[in-house]
Design a protein around this motif. Sequence first.
Motif, PDB file in Angstrom:
ATOM      1  N   PRO A 129       0.839  -1.206   0.000  1.00 25.29           N
ATOM      2  CA  PRO A 129       0.000   0.000   0.000  1.00 25.29           C
ATOM      3  C   PRO A 129       0.872   1.255   0.000  1.00 25.29           C
ATOM      4  O   PRO A 129       1.970   1.261   0.563  1.00 25.29           O
ATOM      5  N   TYR A 130       0.383   2.295  -0.660  1.00 21.67           N
ATOM      6  CA  TYR A 130       1.131   3.549  -0.688  1.00 21.67           C
ATOM      7  C   TYR A 130       0.199   4.738  -0.848  1.00 21.67           C
ATOM      8  O   TYR A 130      -0.930   4.613  -1.300  1.00 21.67           O
ATOM      9  N   SER A 140      -4.550  13.715  -2.931  1.00 23.89           N
ATOM     10  CA  SER A 140      -3.857  12.495  -2.519  1.00 23.89           C
ATOM     11  C   SER A 140      -4.628  11.261  -2.945  1.00 23.89           C
ATOM     12  O   SER A 140      -5.859  11.268  -2.986  1.00 23.89           O
ATOM     13  N   PHE A 141      -3.860  10.216  -3.213  1.00 23.06           N
ATOM     14  CA  PHE A 141      -4.420   8.925  -3.616  1.00 23.06           C
ATOM     15  C   PHE A 141      -3.841   7.850  -2.712  1.00 23.06           C
ATOM     16  O   PHE A 141      -2.620   7.713  -2.610  1.00 23.06           O
ATOM     17  N   LEU A 142      -4.711   7.096  -2.063  1.00 19.12           N
ATOM     18  CA  LEU A 142      -4.304   5.960  -1.241  1.00 19.12           C
ATOM     19  C   LEU A 142      -4.519   4.717  -2.088  1.00 19.12           C
ATOM     20  O   LEU A 142      -5.636   4.461  -2.548  1.00 19.12           O
ATOM     21  N   VAL A 143      -3.440   3.971  -2.312  1.00 18.54           N
ATOM     22  CA  VAL A 143      -3.491   2.779  -3.159  1.00 18.54           C
ATOM     23  C   VAL A 143      -3.252   1.557  -2.284  1.00 18.54           C
ATOM     24  O   VAL A 143      -2.308   1.535  -1.482  1.00 18.54           O
ATOM     25  N   GLY A 144      -4.102   0.557  -2.422  1.00 21.19           N
ATOM     26  CA  GLY A 144      -3.978  -0.663  -1.629  1.00 21.19           C
ATOM     27  C   GLY A 144      -2.941  -1.608  -2.198  1.00 21.19           C
ATOM     28  O   GLY A 144      -2.471  -1.447  -3.332  1.00 21.19           O
ATOM     29  N   ILE A 202      -6.984   1.988  -6.300  1.00 23.64           N
ATOM     30  CA  ILE A 202      -7.151   3.189  -5.483  1.00 23.64           C
ATOM     31  C   ILE A 202      -8.226   2.928  -4.430  1.00 23.64           C
ATOM     32  O   ILE A 202      -9.336   2.506  -4.755  1.00 23.64           O
ATOM     33  N   LYS A 203      -7.872   3.172  -3.166  1.00 25.69           N
ATOM     34  CA  LYS A 203      -8.790   2.931  -2.038  1.00 25.69           C
ATOM     35  C   LYS A 203      -9.441   4.216  -1.522  1.00 25.69           C
ATOM     36  O   LYS A 203     -10.518   4.164  -0.937  1.00 25.69           O
ATOM     37  N   ALA A 204      -8.759   5.357  -1.704  1.00 32.65           N
ATOM     38  CA  ALA A 204      -9.312   6.635  -1.250  1.00 32.65           C
ATOM     39  C   ALA A 204      -8.672   7.749  -2.070  1.00 32.65           C
ATOM     40  O   ALA A 204      -7.521   7.637  -2.497  1.00 32.65           O
TER      41      ALA A 204
END
Length: 155
Positions: A32-33, A123-127, A132-134
């Motif tokens: 995740p990043y 911002s992009f939260l990647v699992g 993309i998660k958020a």
Amino acid sequence: MSELSVGDAPPDFTMPASGGQTVSREGLKGQPYLLYFYPKADTPGCTKQACGIQEALPALGKLGLTVIGISPDAMPPIEKFAKKYGLEFPLASDADQKVATAYGTWVEKSMYGKKYMGMERTSFLVGADGTIKAIWRKVKPEAHAAQVMEAAKAL
């Protein structure tokens, strides 16, 4: 380019980053990043945001989250900014705005009635599964680290 949504695969990227690093989507595969796009190194809002994330870094690290800040700045001001505030996560240079354009964060802005192109604080939260998660658009620098922390716990 259509706007990215939760559940989409993030666009590919490879960029030079602080500390002589290179960051890429390929290099983050399986983990995740957070990619956070910010307008300009060492400006008040960007400093608040970066320092907030730096404070949260130990907790984010425990969650296995890698953080990468991205701006349109060249590497010398990015390196200076990272060193000045002791930032331990990579700050990447998207000097040609190709990555920002692919992510929809290079947008038309307006100040005092004058229109110009610039980086939207997004911002992009990647699992770990590579989706993309958020997504946070028009991020408020002071609240961002807490928002990321909350979402990262759910990964």
